[in-house]
Each structure stands twice: as structure tokens, then as C-alpha cells.
Design a protein around this motif. Structure first.
Motif, short mmCIF file in Angstrom:
data_model
loop_
_atom_site.label_atom_id
_atom_site.label_comp_id
_atom_site.label_asym_id
_atom_site.label_seq_id
_atom_site.Cartn_x
_atom_site.Cartn_y
_atom_site.Cartn_z
N TYR A 1 -11.73 -2.47 4.51
CA TYR A 1 -12.44 -2.85 3.28
C TYR A 1 -12.78 -4.34 3.22
O TYR A 1 -13.58 -4.76 2.39
N ARG B 1 -10.32 7.04 -4.39
CA ARG B 1 -10.98 5.98 -3.65
C ARG B 1 -11.86 5.21 -4.64
O ARG B 1 -12.45 5.82 -5.53
N LEU C 1 -2.66 5.20 0.41
CA LEU C 1 -1.84 4.44 -0.53
C LEU C 1 -0.92 5.36 -1.33
O LEU C 1 0.18 4.97 -1.72
P1 ADP Z 1 -8.60 5.55 2.01
O1 ADP Z 1 -8.63 4.21 2.68
O2 ADP Z 1 -8.37 6.68 2.96
O3 ADP Z 1 -9.76 5.77 1.12
P2 ADP Z 1 -6.21 4.65 0.55
O4 ADP Z 1 -5.32 5.47 -0.31
O5 ADP Z 1 -5.58 3.95 1.70
O6 ADP Z 1 -7.36 5.64 1.02
O7 ADP Z 1 -6.93 3.57 -0.36
C1 ADP Z 1 -7.48 3.98 -1.59
C2 ADP Z 1 -8.66 3.11 -1.97
O8 ADP Z 1 -8.23 1.79 -2.31
C3 ADP Z 1 -9.65 2.91 -0.87
O9 ADP Z 1 -10.55 4.00 -0.79
C4 ADP Z 1 -10.35 1.62 -1.31
O10 ADP Z 1 -11.33 1.95 -2.26
C5 ADP Z 1 -9.24 0.84 -2.01
N1 ADP Z 1 -8.64 -0.20 -1.15
C6 ADP Z 1 -7.52 -0.11 -0.43
N2 ADP Z 1 -7.24 -1.27 0.20
C7 ADP Z 1 -8.21 -2.15 -0.12
C8 ADP Z 1 -8.50 -3.52 0.19
N3 ADP Z 1 -7.71 -4.22 0.99
N4 ADP Z 1 -9.61 -4.07 -0.39
C9 ADP Z 1 -10.40 -3.37 -1.21
N5 ADP Z 1 -10.19 -2.07 -1.54
C10 ADP Z 1 -9.12 -1.47 -1.02
#
Ligand code: ADP
Length: 429
Positions: free
Chosen positions: A324, A366, A381
């Protein structure tokens, strides 16, 4: 059973037999019903309002549970005759009779026990009045009034009780409606969630598979020759996509194990510095172009963790930062606080809107605006949070939009899993 004609057809009573005081009370009861949000709070108000115009010691509302058994869902023991015994007299038998017959039932019960104690003697004679509660042409419940030691219910009083019961019918009708709407909404939400899930997962599974198949087929073509560099490039893509697929399947499995409470943790006493160093080595090996800096504070101390699961959290946080915030450096740190170990992943990418900071830990969630920037399932997450909570730790995100995001993980230094007598302990999350 008392010899009074109580059979009734179910049609609304008129209120013209009421005294002004009774009429006023019934009006107040109808207002309560109109404004009712919570059934049992409304019943409490109705009982309180009805008491001055209708004598009773106990009142019980029976409702059908799972369309089978009749159980008390609301009961009040009031003023006279309050005692443990009075508290236990709820008139189940009368309720059953009303439910079977659909009629008003009046019953006087004299218990054989002789006593000189007047209070006890009064408790020994009980007058029951059971009224059916009709909703939509069927009996949804039974209202039972109980008087200890009389007086017996006079026909006018039975009529008044029926009027009160009619209002409670309206209340039940509302309760049933509200429940139906809530169930419908829940079903619809679940339906939508399942559809979205199937759509996302199908896409996520198909896209790496598509690449694997495409590059493998290309490499196997008889009519073309590939130089070593191209072959290596294609095979690397196949390997990476296979890894992605494997990770997605692992995530799906973990997530479903979390739903069923069968994700096992294998806790061991480990120095988190060692885990972090392993992680650092893995990241830096063969990834010269990544700008990931580590700041690890050393300390000779072990804490109880599942190293495999903690590594999974670290992998996920780094892969998110790279996905991201692709052009941003990433800072990873480990420091020791008096009670906790603090791990932090900081990037300087787009950040996360404030109202999404909690949501991103939800299953399948997401950030909608970033969904097209990188592939993902919204499970990472969610799993991280479950793992960290399984360690009695904490994980949360902080962000200033446009400036980056920081993910903080805290692990307790003193916590030990229950019954961890040996070196290994398993606990499910
Ligand atoms: P995934 O990456 O498979 O979509 P995650 O549960 O790991 O699922 O993350 C959930 C959401 O959190 C991501 O889809 C993204 O929108 C947001 N996200 C996670 N980490 C970051 C980051 N470092 N910067 C911006 N957005 C983030």
C-alpha cells in the motif's frame, strides 16, 4: 377451577365499562406501547401502571420458545405476599391450560398444609387468572395474574385484565415484527457478505493461477525457444504466484479456524529479538532494492510467544507496507517497555483514513479507495489481531492521511499461557 363462564372469542373489547380512573390508566398503558422500544422495560411500566386499578401479587408473561415450550419471559412479584414462596409461584399449569384451550382460565388453589401463621395461610390460597395473548390469529403467549388469599376475580375485573392483556398483545406484536425485520436484515447481510466473499476469493485464487498456467504453458511451447534469462524470469513469476496462492489458502484456512475456534497456538519462551533478527535476515536476503530499515533494541529476556505466528504477523505487516506504500521507505523497530515489548512498522505512504483505522482489522475489510491498488482479501489484519490477542497483546494502527501509517504491536513481557508447565503449551484462539 372456579365455576365461571370465561370462554371468549378473540375480538377487541370496548372500553365503555371502565371507570374514569381505569380509562385513564388504560390510555397511559396504550401510550407506553406506542413508545415502547424495549419490551421488558415497557412491561415493567405497564405492570406499575396497572397495579392501582387491578389487584395482583404476581404477574407472569409466558411466551413460546422455539415454537415449542412455554417459558416465563417476564415475571414480577409485587407488594403483598412477597416471600421466596411467592416469588416461586408463577402459575405454569394455568399458563399451559390457557395455551391448550385458548380460553381465559380462572383457578383457585388451596394447599392442604394447616398453619396458624396468617401470612402463611394467605400464601396457601392462590387465585390464578390466565389470559391468552393472541397475535396474528394465534396464541403467542399467556399472561397470568396471581393473588394470594383472594379476593377472587370478579367478572368486571376479568374484563379489565383482558383489556390490559389486549395491550400486551400489541406489544408482543411489535416485538415479533422487530425480530422478524432484524432476522431478515441479518440474513440479507449474510447473503451479501457471502456473495462478496465468493466474488473476492474467486478472483484472488484465479489471478495467481492464471499467471502460473500462462507462464508454464508459454515455457512448454514446442514452437519457441527461450533464452536462460527469460526462462528464469518466467519461472520466478511462477514461483512468486505459487507463493501468493499458498499464502492466500493459508489465510483462508486460518480465518476459518478462527471462526470455529480451532486455531492452535504453540507457545514457547523465546527472545523476540531473535525472531526479529530472523525476520530482518529474510527480508534483506535477495531484496536489495527494498528500503526497509530495522532498529532492534536488544535485551536478554524471553517472553512466551508462538514464534511461527509472530513471524506471520511481521510478514503481513511488512507485505502491507510494501503493497500500500510501494514507493515509501519502511521503518521496523522493536523496543522494550517496562511491561511490554513494542514492535512498530512505519511507512510514509498514503496512510489510512481515521474512520477506517479500526475497520481494517475486521474480517474481509479493505479500504474501498485502495482496493484497486493491490490484491488482497482483507483477511491479513484480522488474523494478525487474533494472533496478538491470543498472546494477550494489542495491535492497532495510527495514521495521518497522506503522511503514512504506523502499525503498533505490543506483547506482554510477564504473561505466560495457562498450564505452561513444560516448554510447550498449546492454546486455541
Ligand atoms: P489485504 O491487504 O489482503 O486487503 P489486510 O487485512 O492485510 O488485507 O488489510 C486490510 C486493509 O487495510 C487493506 O486492504 C488496506 O486497505 C489497508 N491497509 C493495510 N495496511 C496498510 C498500509 N500500510 N497503508 C495503507 N493502507 C493499509
Amino acid at each position: 377451577m372456579c365455576g365461571m363462564d370465561t370462554s371468549m372469542e378473540h375480538h377487541p373489547l370496548s372500553a365503555d365499562f371502565l371507570e374514569p380512573r381505569e380509562l385513564r390508566t388504560i390510555y397511559k398503558i396504550s401510550r407506553v406501547i406506542l413508545q415502547a422500544v424495549d419490551t421488558s422495560a415497557a412491561l415493567k411500566q405497564i405492570v406499575y401502571l396497572a397495579r392501582p386499578i387491578f389487584i395482583f401479587d404476581n404477574v407472569v408473561l409466558f411466551q413460546q420458545e422455539n415454537n415449542r415450550t412455554l417459558s416465563p419471559t417476564y415475571a414480577r412479584a409485587l407488594g403483598r405476599g412477597r416471600s421466596t414462596e411467592a416469588d416461586m409461584a408463577w402459575g405454569e399449569a394455568v399458563a399451559g391450560e390457557v395455551f391448550q384451550s385458548g380460553d381465559v382460565v380462572l383457578k383457585e388453589e388451596k394447599r392442604a398444609e394447616e398453619t396458624d401463621d396468617r401470612h402463611k395461610a394467605r400464601l396457601n390460597t392462590r387465585f390464578f387468572l390466565g389470559l391468552p395473548l393472541w397475535v396474528g390469529g394465534q396464541i403467542e403467549g399467556v399472561l397470568v395474574f396471581i393473588r394470594f388469599g383472594g379476593p377472587a376475580y370478579l367478572p368486571e375485573q376479568v374484563k379489565l385484565a383482558r383489556l390490559i392483556a389486549e395491550h400486551i398483545e400489541r406489544l408482543l406484536e411489535r416485538q415479533i415484527l422487530v425480530e422478524r425485520v432484524a432476522n431478515l436484515e441479518a440474513e440479507r447481510r449474510l447473503d451479501r457478505l457471502q456473495q462478496e466473499f465468493v466474488a473476492t476469493i474467486t478472483h484472488d485464487l484465479k489471478s495467481p493461477l492464471g499467471f502460473i498456467k500462462g507462464y508454464a504453458t508459454t515455457l512448454l511451447r514446442d514452437d519457441a525457444q527461450w533464452d536462460a534469462q527469460t526462462r528464469k524470469e518466467f519461472l520466478t513469476i511462477i514461483e512468486e504466484e505459487a507463493d501468493r496462492l499458498a499464502q492466500l489458502i493459508d489465510n483462508l484456512l486460518d480465518s476459518s479456524r478462527l471462526q470455529t475456534g480451532t486455531l492452535r497456538m504453540d507457545f514457547q519462551p523465546v527472545n523476540p529479538v531473535d525472531i526479529m533478527r530472523d525476520f530482518q535476515q529474510r527480508v534483506q536476503l535477495g531484496n536489495d532494492n527494498l528500503d526497509v530499515k530495522f532498529d532492534i533494541e536488544t535485551c536478554e529476556e524471553v517472553i512466551w510467544v508462538d514464534p511461527y505466528r509472530i513471524m506471520q504477523v511481521l510478514d503481513n505487516l511488512l507485505s502491507n507496507a510494501l503493497k500500500y506504500a510501494p514507493d515509501s521507505p519502511v521503518r521496523v523497530s522493536l523496543s522494550w517497555e517496562p511491561q511490554r515489548v513494542h514492535i512498530c512498522f512505519q511507512d510514509f505512504g498514503p496512510g489510512i483514513p481515521e474512520d477506517q483505522l479500526d475497520k481494517i482489522f475486521k474480517r474481509f475489510y479493505r479500504v474501498p479507495a485502495y482496493a484497486n491498488r493491490a490484491t488482497g482479501s482483507g483477511l491479513g489484519l484480522f488474523i494478525c489481531q487474533k494472533i496478538i490477542r491470543g498472546h494477550h497483546g494489542e495491535i492497532f494502527a495510527e495514521s495521518t492521511l497522506g503522511e503514512g501509517a504506523a502499525f503498533h504491536v505490543f506483547l506482554p513481557r510477564k504473561w505466560r499461557p495457562a498450564e505452561s508447565a513444560g516448554l510447550e503449551s498449546e492454546e486455541s484462539v
